[in-house]
Design a protein around this motif. Structure first.
Motif, PDB file in Angstrom:
ATOM      1  N   ASN A 296      41.664  25.060  41.832  1.00 12.07           N
ATOM      2  CA  ASN A 296      42.055  24.696  43.346  1.00 12.07           C
ATOM      3  C   ASN A 296      41.337  26.087  44.194  1.00 12.07           C
ATOM      4  O   ASN A 296      41.605  27.312  43.782  1.00 12.07           O
ATOM      5  CB  ASN A 296      43.273  24.727  43.388  1.00 12.07           C
ATOM      6  N   PRO A 297      40.417  25.565  45.071  1.00 16.76           N
ATOM      7  CA  PRO A 297      40.087  26.814  45.922  1.00 16.76           C
ATOM      8  C   PRO A 297      40.876  27.630  46.393  1.00 16.76           C
ATOM      9  O   PRO A 297      40.665  28.767  46.849  1.00 16.76           O
ATOM     10  CB  PRO A 297      39.094  26.153  46.768  1.00 16.76           C
ATOM     11  N   LYS A 298      42.029  27.255  46.613  1.00 17.39           N
ATOM     12  CA  LYS A 298      43.095  27.958  47.401  1.00 17.39           C
ATOM     13  C   LYS A 298      43.871  29.095  46.555  1.00 17.39           C
ATOM     14  O   LYS A 298      44.357  29.959  46.849  1.00 17.39           O
ATOM     15  CB  LYS A 298      44.174  27.201  48.146  1.00 17.39           C
ATOM     16  N   ALA A 299      43.675  28.871  45.151  1.00 16.41           N
ATOM     17  CA  ALA A 299      44.229  29.506  44.044  1.00 16.41           C
ATOM     18  C   ALA A 299      43.867  31.088  44.263  1.00 16.41           C
ATOM     19  O   ALA A 299      42.632  31.060  44.411  1.00 16.41           O
ATOM     20  CB  ALA A 299      44.297  28.961  43.062  1.00 16.41           C
ATOM     21  N   SER A 300      44.667  32.018  43.848  1.00 15.31           N
ATOM     22  CA  SER A 300      44.241  33.340  44.111  1.00 15.31           C
ATOM     23  C   SER A 300      43.383  33.667  42.789  1.00 15.31           C
ATOM     24  O   SER A 300      42.891  34.546  42.532  1.00 15.31           O
ATOM     25  CB  SER A 300      45.529  34.068  44.148  1.00 15.31           C
ATOM     26  N   THR A 301      43.559  32.841  41.735  1.00 15.13           N
ATOM     27  CA  THR A 301      42.754  33.121  40.752  1.00 15.13           C
ATOM     28  C   THR A 301      41.494  32.120  40.471  1.00 15.13           C
ATOM     29  O   THR A 301      41.026  32.056  39.362  1.00 15.13           O
ATOM     30  CB  THR A 301      43.602  32.565  39.081  1.00 15.13           C
ATOM     31  N   ASN A 302      41.300  31.362  41.660  1.00 16.99           N
ATOM     32  CA  ASN A 302      40.001  30.750  41.541  1.00 16.99           C
ATOM     33  C   ASN A 302      38.999  31.563  41.523  1.00 16.99           C
ATOM     34  O   ASN A 302      39.117  32.906  42.050  1.00 16.99           O
ATOM     35  CB  ASN A 302      39.984  30.004  42.914  1.00 16.99           C
ATOM     36  N   ARG A 303      37.818  31.300  40.879  1.00 22.18           N
ATOM     37  CA  ARG A 303      36.655  32.270  40.689  1.00 22.18           C
ATOM     38  C   ARG A 303      36.349  32.909  42.327  1.00 22.18           C
ATOM     39  O   ARG A 303      36.053  33.984  42.031  1.00 22.18           O
ATOM     40  CB  ARG A 303      35.492  31.564  40.154  1.00 22.18           C
ATOM     41  N   ALA A 304      36.234  32.073  43.298  1.00 21.50           N
ATOM     42  CA  ALA A 304      35.695  32.464  44.390  1.00 21.50           C
ATOM     43  C   ALA A 304      36.861  33.556  44.994  1.00 21.50           C
ATOM     44  O   ALA A 304      36.159  34.501  45.677  1.00 21.50           O
ATOM     45  CB  ALA A 304      35.589  31.516  45.590  1.00 21.50           C
ATOM     46  N   ARG A 305      37.950  33.555  44.730  1.00 19.52           N
ATOM     47  CA  ARG A 305      38.928  34.383  45.222  1.00 19.52           C
ATOM     48  C   ARG A 305      39.295  35.351  44.351  1.00 19.52           C
ATOM     49  O   ARG A 305      40.063  36.484  44.473  1.00 19.52           O
ATOM     50  CB  ARG A 305      40.166  33.643  45.825  1.00 19.52           C
ATOM     51  N   MET A 306      38.701  35.366  43.038  1.00 18.63           N
ATOM     52  CA  MET A 306      39.252  36.462  42.084  1.00 18.63           C
ATOM     53  C   MET A 306      39.028  37.931  42.554  1.00 18.63           C
ATOM     54  O   MET A 306      39.822  38.623  42.560  1.00 18.63           O
ATOM     55  CB  MET A 306      38.299  36.116  41.061  1.00 18.63           C
ATOM     56  N   ILE A 307      37.912  38.023  43.473  1.00 16.39           N
ATOM     57  CA  ILE A 307      37.711  39.634  43.577  1.00 16.39           C
ATOM     58  C   ILE A 307      38.693  40.109  44.639  1.00 16.39           C
ATOM     59  O   ILE A 307      39.041  41.066  44.819  1.00 16.39           O
ATOM     60  CB  ILE A 307      36.312  39.912  44.317  1.00 16.39           C
ATOM     61  N   GLU A 308      38.983  39.064  45.561  1.00 15.71           N
ATOM     62  CA  GLU A 308      40.174  39.462  46.623  1.00 15.71           C
ATOM     63  C   GLU A 308      41.306  39.572  45.938  1.00 15.71           C
ATOM     64  O   GLU A 308      42.234  40.842  46.192  1.00 15.71           O
ATOM     65  CB  GLU A 308      40.046  38.187  47.456  1.00 15.71           C
ATOM     66  N   THR A 309      41.792  38.920  44.967  1.00 12.18           N
ATOM     67  CA  THR A 309      42.953  39.135  44.197  1.00 12.18           C
ATOM     68  C   THR A 309      43.003  40.454  43.417  1.00 12.18           C
ATOM     69  O   THR A 309      43.935  41.238  43.456  1.00 12.18           O
ATOM     70  CB  THR A 309      43.195  37.939  43.162  1.00 12.18           C
ATOM     71  N   CYS A 310      41.992  40.753  42.654  1.00  7.10           N
ATOM     72  CA  CYS A 310      41.821  42.257  42.185  1.00  7.10           C
ATOM     73  C   CYS A 310      41.576  43.253  42.897  1.00  7.10           C
ATOM     74  O   CYS A 310      42.188  44.238  42.731  1.00  7.10           O
ATOM     75  CB  CYS A 310      40.864  41.962  40.981  1.00  7.10           C
ATOM     76  N   GLY A 311      40.944  42.932  44.251  1.00 12.71           N
ATOM     77  CA  GLY A 311      40.967  43.840  45.072  1.00 12.71           C
ATOM     78  C   GLY A 311      41.967  44.357  45.723  1.00 12.71           C
ATOM     79  O   GLY A 311      42.112  45.691  46.463  1.00 12.71           O
ATOM     80  N   LYS A 312      43.145  43.525  45.622  1.00 14.16           N
ATOM     81  CA  LYS A 312      44.246  44.035  46.081  1.00 14.16           C
ATOM     82  C   LYS A 312      44.640  45.534  45.547  1.00 14.16           C
ATOM     83  O   LYS A 312      45.394  46.310  46.409  1.00 14.16           O
ATOM     84  CB  LYS A 312      45.502  43.103  45.823  1.00 14.16           C
ATOM     85  N   CYS A 313      44.458  45.542  44.376  1.00 17.35           N
ATOM     86  CA  CYS A 313      44.854  46.919  43.758  1.00 17.35           C
ATOM     87  C   CYS A 313      43.607  47.945  43.529  1.00 17.35           C
ATOM     88  O   CYS A 313      43.290  48.963  43.792  1.00 17.35           O
ATOM     89  CB  CYS A 313      45.501  46.860  42.310  1.00 17.35           C
ATOM     90  N   HIS A 314      42.391  47.215  43.000  1.00 19.09           N
ATOM     91  CA  HIS A 314      41.086  47.720  42.533  1.00 19.09           C
ATOM     92  C   HIS A 314      40.121  47.783  43.688  1.00 19.09           C
ATOM     93  O   HIS A 314      38.979  47.346  43.705  1.00 19.09           O
ATOM     94  CB  HIS A 314      40.772  47.193  41.323  1.00 19.09           C
ATOM     95  N   LYS A 315      40.490  48.504  44.821  1.00 17.16           N
ATOM     96  CA  LYS A 315      39.914  48.386  46.361  1.00 17.16           C
ATOM     97  C   LYS A 315      38.360  48.951  45.956  1.00 17.16           C
ATOM     98  O   LYS A 315      37.414  48.112  46.306  1.00 17.16           O
ATOM     99  CB  LYS A 315      40.699  49.136  46.983  1.00 17.16           C
ATOM    100  N   ASP A 316      38.110  50.103  45.577  1.00 16.65           N
ATOM    101  CA  ASP A 316      36.854  50.719  45.759  1.00 16.65           C
ATOM    102  C   ASP A 316      35.936  49.797  44.633  1.00 16.65           C
ATOM    103  O   ASP A 316      34.745  49.745  45.156  1.00 16.65           O
ATOM    104  CB  ASP A 316      36.841  52.241  45.067  1.00 16.65           C
ATOM    105  N   VAL A 317      36.236  49.476  43.695  1.00 22.88           N
ATOM    106  CA  VAL A 317      35.533  48.797  42.530  1.00 22.88           C
ATOM    107  C   VAL A 317      34.873  47.332  43.149  1.00 22.88           C
ATOM    108  O   VAL A 317      33.734  47.242  43.127  1.00 22.88           O
ATOM    109  CB  VAL A 317      36.339  48.606  41.278  1.00 22.88           C
TER     110      VAL A 317
END
Lengths: 637, 275
Positions: A296-317
């Motif tokens: 689902n494109p809305k899912a936080s684990t969707n490939r397209a949104r993955m960086i956003e999800t991980c970026g919540k913590c791993h900002k710089d990377v």
């Protein structure tokens, strides 16, 4: 009669009347109030008990609480009908108190949850209070009966702390009801509207709607009564409770219990187990209420949104990743572009420092898992794939295999998250930066020092795309110490390498390079010997050096006139006295070496003239002799 | 050497004595080796070089250099011996005397050319060495000196660099290369024609290992020498004799067929062996 007598009669009669009225009133009061007092005279004794079916029942009635209750006006027998106070027991057929006798107009129970419950079970018996007052303590009332473990934990819950009582969910008064699974979310949503909205769109809700009994609703994760804020409890008790159950999630595929189990060994879980709240739990990646299928494109684990999800913590990377080629392609919705999980794994994510997958040796496989077998089409070079897979034959890889862990793998040159294609000037492997990358500390620093200032480096720094950087000579991925033991082949390779540019007409013209370099070398003794397989004949680098290639006008150049004795002296001892009477590469023999020029002319004349004559002479001679033979043969006949 | 000795037996005429044949052998064997190893350097990618490299193996290039130098030493030593031979031995002195160009050679060349182009029907008669052979001999002398000189410079390049500089080295290299081509072509075109292709010698003039020519060959190539050898006096061929022989019909048709000739040759060989 006189007026005095009249007055006395009136006063007397009034007193009599009042007395009569008082007597009537007193007698009336003695009948009613009197019965309660009569009852209480016995029942105020706290120790008053009776035995019924072998059970001791307290018959104590607190007179004070009754007095304060709404029923203070009522006498005992108003509720306890047919009781004879003079007999003990008061009645042979005790009857249940029927509140409805008086409370005819009150609302009936709307649900049947409490059907078997009598009014006084909730409203109490003798200290009955007004509904308003009663409602204040409803929860306490409920809990007085509902004592099971689960419900009794309510007092620890966030609801208890925020004074949301039982009625908040179950309804108040006579509307109390039990809540079915399907109703839960709507019910919670009355207060937690935002969450409910999210939950409505979640895969959990969708499953629930399909009628899957395993599908969770609010209470399955948050608990029904012991609702506590904070994720730890949610994770450990909620998500994994179901998602580790192999019966519910069988198989090995994504989403299976065995897939989720890997979380337990992940870096996130291990940090979690050390009590660091920053560690990512299920909800941090999957979202809390709006958990969605990854497709689902809305899912936080969707490939397209993955960086956003991980970026919540791993900002710089993630910031540097976004700028990278991978990140850009991902943004363009290129399905082949990798996102965080493609390299780092999903539930099994481990620290790159300790993970086996991220050891330098294995990392290659990770990169090659995409950059191989034509999975990524390359626009730059044909056969780039071979270039990349060539890494596995490179000195770098072989050194790694030999346990030299300082040897580079992919990311050391390309950068890890900031991976960029070479076209990008900011890339670590762009023409401008590649020397710096190769020469980074602990790597080829001395080579970089030599290269810096060389004519090649100067060209590169001026932006000349023809000028060679490290990779143009050494290759990209398949950097090998090619033929290092085969000196003759190595020599040939070097000549071929330099010739790539220095004999290219186009390139030589464009950059105003000296012409005829390759040919004049190949025809020189050095060149001939190299071509013939000599192991020691000079090749390009013997004179020009390799990294520090400079024009002869540069005093630092190995081919500067001043330095020639030393350069040549490497092979020709005593070359200090050598007379350098001419250019080494003869571009124009007539000017550069008239001796050779005239000798060539002379011999050309000799060869064509003399040999030509000889051929001419001998052809005539042959013709004459054959003629003669023919004649002789004819005469013989 | 007396004419008696030269006229060994009836039909054999000594052309090269054993000493000369050894010299010739050393010369041509070193020459061939030098050509192969020399052009092997110059044309490293040619097919025959590749074959040789393939056979010899990875050190072929180094071997090539060493063999080239060995052969050059052989050739130079042979040349020096030849110098000694032509100065200090009677037969050598006679040889060099016979090789010296004389005016007659110019006349022979002119007549020969006229004959060859068909302007004249008379073939000039040649002595022990015709202008063809004299050209050849002096070409070899010239070539050996040039090649030996430049070769030495190139061999000891570190020493000679100091005297001639890089330019001198390049000049030496150029001379060595072109002279090699000239010499090889000369041998191929001039010498090999007369030794192999020449119908009078075909398939091969065997004098280089047998040492003698047959009467027929002598008649064809060296009629004056034949005449001189068969003459009673031991003096050199005089002009008178030469004229006499010139007048004689030399090119009369042969009475013997090829087969007979071969037979005869074989008989002679067996005779020679028996002896």
């Amino acid at each position: 009669m006189n007026t005095h007598g009249k007055h006395i009669i009136f006063i007397f009669s009034t007193v009599m009347l009042i007395s009569a009225l008082l007597i009537i009133a007193d007698s009336y009061s003695r009948i009613s109030g009197g019965s309660t007092d009569v009852c209480l005279s016995c029942h105020e004794d706290k120790d008053l008990t009776m035995e019924k079916n072998g059970k001791k029942i307290s018959l104590f009635v607190d007179p004070q609480s009754h007095k304060n209750s709404v029923h203070s006006a009522a006498e005992c027998e108003d509720c306890h009908e047919n009781y004879n106070p003079d007999e003990v027991p008061h009645t042979k057929t005790p009857q249940q108190v029927k509140c409805a006798n008086c409370h005819e107009g009150s609302k009936p129970l709307e649900t049947n949850v409490h059907a078997k419950v009598s009014c006084y079970d909730c409203h109490t018996k003798h200290d009955v209070r007004s509904a308003k007052e009663f409602a204040k303590d409803q929860t306490k009332n409920c809990l007085s009966c509902h004592k099971n473990q689960n419900i009794s934990h309510y007092s620890e819950s966030v609801h208890a702390k925020n004074k949301i009582g039982c009625e908040g969910c179950h309804g108040s008064g006579h509307k109390v009801k039990s809540i079915t699974k399907k109703e839960v979310s709507a019910l919670c949503g009355k207060c937690h509207g935002e969450h409910e909205k999210d939950f409505k769109n979640s895969i959990h809700m969708a499953t629930l709607k399909r009628g899957d009994v395993n599908a969770p609703t609010c209470t399955d994760c948050h608990g029904s009564h012991k609702i506590i804020r904070g994720k730890i409890s949610v994770e450990s008790q909620a998500c994994l409770k179901c998602h580790l159950d192999e019966k519910k999630f069988p198989g090995e595929e994504k989403g299976s219990a065995s897939f989720v189990t890997h979380y337990r060994t992940s870096i996130h879980a291990s940090i979690d187990s050390q009590g660091l709240l920053e560690a990512a739990g299920c909800v941090d990646c999957h979202g809390d209420h709006m958990i969605e299928n990854r497709d689902n494109p809305k899912a936080s684990t969707n490939r397209a949104r993955m960086i956003e999800t991980c970026g919540k913590c791993h900002k710089d990377v993630v910031e540097s990743f976004k700028k990278s080629k991978h990140g850009q392609e991902l943004e363009k919705k290129n399905v082949a572009a990798p996102t965080c999980t493609d390299c780092h794994g999903e539930h099994d994510i481990t620290s790159t420092l300790i993970s086996n997958d991220f050891t330098k040796l294995n990392l290659t496989d990770k990169c090659l898992s995409c950059h191989k077998d034509g999975k990524i089409p390359h626009k730059n070079f044909k056969g780039e794939e071979e270039l990349i897979t060539g890494y596995q034959n490179s000195v770098h890889y072989l050194a790694l295999k030999d346990g030299k862990f300082e040897a580079p793998t992919c990311y050391q040159c390309h950068g890890a998250h900031e991976m960029e294609s070479a076209d990008n000037p900011a890339s670590k492997i762009s023409k401008n930066n590649i020397a710096k990358t190769c020469g980074q500390s602990n790597c080829h620093t001395s080579q970089l020092n030599q290269y810096t200032g060389s004519i090649h480096e100067v060209g590169v720094s001026k932006g000349n795309q023809d000028a060679p950087a490290c990779n143009n000579c050494h290759g990209n991925h398949g950097i090998v110490t090619k033929n290092i033991d085969n000196k003759s082949q190595k020599s040939k390779d070097i000549v071929k390498l330099c010739s790539n540019c220095h004999t290219s007409v186009e390139l030589v013209e464009r950059n105003d390079l000296p012409t005829n370099m390759g040919e004049s070398y190949l025809e020189s003794f050095h060149g001939l010997a190299t071509r013939g397989g000599s192991k020691e004949a000079a090749n390009c680098e013997s004179c020009h050096s390799y990294h520090n290639v400079r024009p002869s006008t540069d005093s630092l150049s190995t081919i500067n006139r001043k330095n020639l004795p030393e350069t040549c002296g490497k092979c020709h001892p005593g070359a200090t006295e050598v007379l350098f009477t001419k250019k080494i590469h003869l571009n124009n023999p007539e000017e550069d070496s008239p001796g050779v020029f005239w000798i060539t002319r002379f011999y050309m004349f000799m060869i064509f003239g003399l040999i030509g004559f000889m051929i001419f002479h001998n052809i005539l001679d042959l013709r004459r002799k054959l003629q003669l033979r023919k004649q002789n043969a004819g005469m013989k006949k | 050497m007396s004419s008696e000795e030269r006229k060994l037996i009836d039909e054999k005429f000594l052309r090269m004595n054993f000493n000369e044949r050894i010299q010739h052998f050393l010369l041509f064997s070193s020459f061939i080796v030098l050509i192969l190893t020399g052009f092997g350097l110059k044309f490293p990618e040619s097919f025959w070089v590749k074959w040789i490299v393939f056979i010899i193996g990875e050190n072929a290039f180094e071997a090539r250099g060493i063999v080239h130098r060995i052969a050059s030493v052989v050739m130079i030593v042979a040349s020096l011996y030849h110098l000694y031979y032509v100065i200090f031995t009677p037969s050598g002195r006679q040889l060099i005397r016979d090789f010296f160009p004389v005016k007659q050679d110019v006349a022979d060349f002119r007549d020969s050319m006229l004959y060859l182009v068909g302007k004249s029907e008379e073939k000039p008669l040649m002595g022990r060495f015709s202008y063809v052979e004299k050209m050849e001999y002096w070409a070899v002398v010239w070539g050996t000196v040039i090649m030996g000189g430049t070769g030495t410079v190139l061999w000891f390049e570190n020493t000679f660099l100091k005297y001639v500089g890089t330019m001198g080295m390049d000049v030496a290299t150029a001379i060595h290369y072109y002279e090699a081509i000239l010499a090889s072509l000369a041998i191929l075109v001039w010498h090999f024609y007369f030794i192999f292709l020449n119908p009078d010698s075909f398939p091969m003039n065997k004098a280089w290992y047998k040492g003698y020519l047959t009467r027929e060959e002598m008649e064809h190539e060296h009629p004056l020498e034949l005449k001189r050898l068969e003459g009673t006096d031991e003096t050199e061929v005089t002009e008178e004799i030469a004229e006499e022989i010139t007048e004689a019909p030399v090119d009369k048709p042969l009475d013997v067929t090829e087969e007979q000739l071969d037979k005869k040759e074989n008989e002679e060989e067996t005779k020679g062996k028996k002896e």
